[in-house]
Write a protein that holds these residues in place. Structure first.
Motif, PDB file in Angstrom:
ATOM      1  N   THR A  50     -41.246  73.935  44.116  1.00 41.49           N
ATOM      2  CA  THR A  50     -40.793  74.465  42.831  1.00 41.49           C
ATOM      3  C   THR A  50     -41.404  76.224  42.784  1.00 41.49           C
ATOM      4  OG1 THR A  50     -43.070  74.300  41.330  1.00 41.49           O
ATOM      5  CG2 THR A  50     -41.167  72.592  41.267  1.00 41.49           C
TER       6      THR A  50
ATOM      7  N   SER B 186     -46.132  69.042  40.679  1.00 40.85           N
ATOM      8  CA  SER B 186     -45.294  69.600  39.490  1.00 40.85           C
ATOM      9  C   SER B 186     -44.535  68.359  38.763  1.00 40.85           C
ATOM     10  CB  SER B 186     -44.089  70.621  39.945  1.00 40.85           C
ATOM     11  OG  SER B 186     -44.716  71.738  40.479  1.00 40.85           O
TER      12      SER B 186
ATOM     13  N   GLY C 248     -39.086  71.061  35.919  1.00 37.55           N
ATOM     14  CA  GLY C 248     -38.670  72.576  36.328  1.00 37.55           C
ATOM     15  C   GLY C 248     -37.188  72.403  36.366  1.00 37.55           C
TER      16      GLY C 248
ATOM     17  N   ASN D   9     -35.905  74.131  39.091  1.00 33.99           N
ATOM     18  CA  ASN D   9     -35.555  74.562  40.443  1.00 33.99           C
ATOM     19  C   ASN D   9     -36.388  73.728  41.256  1.00 33.99           C
ATOM     20  OD1 ASN D   9     -38.282  76.221  41.066  1.00 33.99           O
ATOM     21  ND2 ASN D   9     -37.661  76.910  38.916  1.00 33.99           N
ATOM     22  N   GLY D  10     -36.024  73.850  42.573  1.00 35.41           N
ATOM     23  CA  GLY D  10     -36.978  73.262  43.583  1.00 35.41           C
ATOM     24  C   GLY D  10     -36.048  71.920  44.337  1.00 35.41           C
TER      25      GLY D  10
ATOM     26  N   GLN E 176     -29.894  74.225  41.401  1.00 39.69           N
ATOM     27  CA  GLN E 176     -30.744  75.093  40.762  1.00 39.69           C
ATOM     28  C   GLN E 176     -30.437  75.339  39.331  1.00 39.69           C
ATOM     29  OE1 GLN E 176     -33.607  75.812  42.712  1.00 39.69           O
ATOM     30  NE2 GLN E 176     -32.501  74.049  43.959  1.00 39.69           N
TER      31      GLN E 176
ATOM     32  N   TYR F 185     -40.006  65.691  37.711  1.00 38.15           N
ATOM     33  CA  TYR F 185     -40.046  65.015  39.096  1.00 38.15           C
ATOM     34  C   TYR F 185     -41.012  63.866  38.973  1.00 38.15           C
ATOM     35  CZ  TYR F 185     -38.290  69.452  41.051  1.00 38.15           C
ATOM     36  OH  TYR F 185     -37.418  70.441  41.118  1.00 38.15           O
TER      37      TYR F 185
END
Length: 561
Positions: free
Chosen positions: A242, A263, A266, A268-269, A286, A292
């Motif tokens: 991330t 993480s 989020g 992103n990633g 994105q 996650y």
């Protein structure tokens, strides 16, 4: 260099050797490396590490409305849906010139991936298989939907083929719980990236907010290098990225113990499973808020890493689409950078990245010129040696002067015997008279050690070296020399360098140096041929440079023989 300084340096080198050997043992027995990057990252969301989010909506921007995603763990077998779990499915093929996939109509699971441009071993007879649904050793890519209080299409559901698609496209559809899910895989020529598009149609009379999940499920066995496990160790297991927490590795052991930290959310990633030379990864869009998870499969079938995201509200008779990329292929850094930000970090150089990255790109450039990785390594060594020419020249001049005064140092040792204070005073006076820096021969050499370590990781981690030949008997630069010719040549060059250097006045120090030469010679028997080739060329160039400097000093009146 006085005896105390020499003794300190020798014991420091010996101590570092013991530390590296102990670190190798830790990694071989499955314990964390003493030098590896920290795998535990700051958790960005409350909840136990290593488990899926308590509820898919937690921390996401979607409001809680009727029909939100359930709190069930993705993929847990549900006894209320025997048709989904008993359906065996049909295995279909989707392929291009570099990748051949086997996709099961049960859940649309990618259960086998054959890399057509990479061979399984040095026999070069069979292609390398990365994903495989072998009994007891699953490694598959799965995805599906979740909806509160409803059985909707998952990776356990029965799908049927949608006819009329192009050769590089495979579409599967399933209808369950008032939702129709159409899963479309697209594989372009020459690509290791599979585009997955999930189309969700709402057949209900009320709006719903389903959630989508995608994960990689793999057994916990690590990729073994045989006897070389003691010297060559690369990470096998889940990893993610991330922008906030950067690259994070999550050991299987931490997941099993419930101590995994990573993480949690989020926009992103990506998530991945990595092993030596190869990687599989899910790259969601994105900007999409997602949670996650990294956990043990609820049915006891390996470990998982994935993401879970709410989709937009779907009105009655409406539909919504979700696109993601499933990457299955080699750790080709040039290719990975184009797929997603940070994905090239799966080739992990740790704290040596700042040196290793430029070295890798220089090696690529040289390969583009010579077309052979062995010659690229040789000329890379020449370039590195040229960069360090002047610091090493200073070191060799210092060693030459030390060699010149060695007989006088031996005489001082015999004169003062056990009187260490007078001996050190006499030696310091000798250094002052002859204008010798006791550390002049050591410090320039020490600054080359990070370069050596960085090149070690470049050669170890570059998939381009796998099965790459040099010439004659060297058919694979990523593995040890099968005939041990290169390590023997290296041992000869190490002995030649040892004879060129000044003999320590302390007999014990001389014996330690001889023992260390032997230890390093044995260790290099198990190192990749490419690294041994680098060290041979480096030693030969060092001997040539040292001989030249000694010859120039002889012209100035020094007696070097």
């Amino acid at each position: 260099m006085n005896s105390n300084t020499q003794r300190f340096i020798l014991w420091a080198i010996f101590g570092f050797s013991l530390i590296f050997l102990w670190d190798g043992w830790l990694k071989h027995t499955g314990q964390p490396s003493m030098f590896g990057p920290q795998t535990g990252q700051t958790q960005t969301q409350q909840g136990k590490a290593g488990t899926p989010p308590a509820a898919p909506g937690v921390g996401l921007s979607q409001p809680a409305v009727t029909g939100t995603a359930s709190a069930a763990t993705p993929g847990a077998a549900n006894p209320a849906a025997p048709a989904a779990t008993e359906f065996k499915g049909e295995v279909l093929t989707l392929a291009n010139d570099v990748l051949k996939l086997s996709i099961n109509t049960k859940g649309g699971v990618v259960e086998r991936a054959e890399l057509l441009q990479h061979k399984a071993d040095r026999s070069l007879k069979e292609n390398f298989v990365l994903l495989s649904n072998e009994p007891g050793k699953p490694y598959v890519a799965e995805s599906g939907l979740l909806l509160a209080g409803s059985e909707v299409p998952t990776h356990l559901s029965a799908f049927t083929v949608v006819p009329g698609t192009p050769a590089n496209v495979l579409s599967l559809t399933a209808e369950q719980g008032g939702l129709r899910l159409t899963r479309t895989y697209t594989l372009e020529p020459g690509s290791y990236s599979i585009k997955q598009r999930l189309t969700v149609e709402n057949l209900r009379a009320e709006p719903v907010v389903p959630a989508v999940y995608s994960h990689l499920r793999r057994h916990g066995d690590k990729v073994s290098a045989g006897i070389n496990d003691y010297f060559i160790h690369t990470f096998t297991g889940p990893a993610m990225y991330t922008e906030a927490d950067k690259f994070q590795k999550i050991p299987f052991e931490d997941i099993a113990k419930g101590k995994a930290s990573h993480s949690k959310s989020g926009n992103n990633g990506w998530v991945s499973m990595i092993q030596h030379y190869f990687v599989s990864a899910w790259v969601p869009p994105q900007g999409l808020e997602r949670n996650y998870y990294a956990d043990k499969d609820p049915n006891g079938l390996g470990y998982r890493i994935g993401y879970l995201a709410n989709l937009p509200s779907v009105a009655p008779a409406g539909k919504v689409e979700h696109e993601a990329v499933l990457l299955i292929g080699p750790q080709d850094q040039q290719m990975l950078k184009k797929v997603a930000p940070g994905l090239d970090l799966v080739v992990d150089y740790s704290w040596l990245t700042v040196i290793a990255k430029p070295m890798y790109y220089l090696l690529l450039w040289l390969h583009g010129i010579f077309g052979n990785w062995g010659w690229a390594i040789i000329f890379l060594t020449v370039i590195i040696k040229a960069i360090f020419y002047f610091p090493m020249a200073t070191a060799y001049k210092s060693m030459a002067k030390m060699k010149q005064v060695t007989p006088r140092m031996m005489a001082l040792r015999e004169k003062y015997g056990d009187d260490k204070m007078k001996l050190n005073q006499a030696m310091m006076e000798l250094y002052k008279t002859e204008k010798i820096n006791p550390l002049g021969g050591c410090l320039p050499i020490l600054i080359t050690i990070p370069v050596f370590l960085a090149l070690y990781w470049v050669l170890l981690g570059s998939v381009e070296m796998r099965h790459a030949p040099w010439l004659l008997w060297v058919k694979d630069l990523s593995t040890p020399d099968p005939w041990y010719i290169l390590p023997i040549v290296l041992a000869v060059t190490m002995w030649a360098q040892f004879k060129l250097n000044p003999t320590p006045p302390d007999p014990m120090q001389a014996r330690i140096l001889m023992i260390m030469q032997a230890v390093f010679a044995v260790m290099f028997l198990f190192f990749p041929s490419g690294l041994v080739l680098y060290y041979i060329v480096n030693n030969v160039l060092s001997i040539a440079q040292q001989w030249w400097i000694y010859r120039q000093l002889e012209k100035q009146g020094y007696k070097m023989r």
